[in-house]
Enzyme design. Sequence first.
Site: not given
Length: 244
Positions: A90, A160
């Site tokens: 992430h 993302e």
Amino acid sequence: MLIVSNWKAYVSDTKEAKRLFEVAKKKGGKNIQIVLAPPAPFLGMLAQGNRSKISFAGQAVSPHAHGAHTGEVSAETLYACGARYVIVGHSERRKEGETNQDILTQMKNARIAGLTPILCVGETERDEEGVYLSFIRAQIQETIGALSPKERIPVIVAYEPVWAIGKSAKDAIGVEDLTQMILYIRKILSEYLPRKTADTISILYGGSVEAENISTLSLRVDGFLVGRASAEVSSFTKLLNALS
Ligand code: PGA
């Protein structure tokens, strides 16, 4: 459609955590498969003995499999607590210094423990020359590509773009750009996996997904990695309603 709900550090109240789980149980089903990624202590609280259709993910995992590493949560521990997935790479972890090498180790440990990694990739900014494309290629090459063929699956990829995270629907990616990125990522995956396998890997989108934009974007992806809008009962309910 797969919805991974990343609570980050937004949820700090036990009751709120339980309420979010209830929403997921009510709304999840055949067409909407929900994976909750609560902070680690709440994962332990909710996922132990879970018999519902809802699955759980760790938000992060230690690169260390075992031993003297204070504060770290290993892949095996996540599995023992009921997680079957783990988010790796992430951007908020990369910002803290996690490298592709760390992520590679985490993916190996995840696999050994029986967890499916949800690998996040995404550029910080877009440039006209398309340098961001080679950045994403390197993120996949140095993680999935550096695993042995057997270790590469199962995997889920979450695209993302960092510039779209934590804002509002109007700041999310447009449908055309998203379509192109999904094709591009699938093409890279097919360099490391047999074509048929690459075609079946779920590719999610994350970054300012809200009830306002989820259904339009859903036509292009296999699912979403949602942060803010999934960490509060009313916005999570609206988000899931927008899909059904
Ligand atoms: P956001 O976060 O939905 O709050 O933009 C997405 C993510 O970081 O996974």
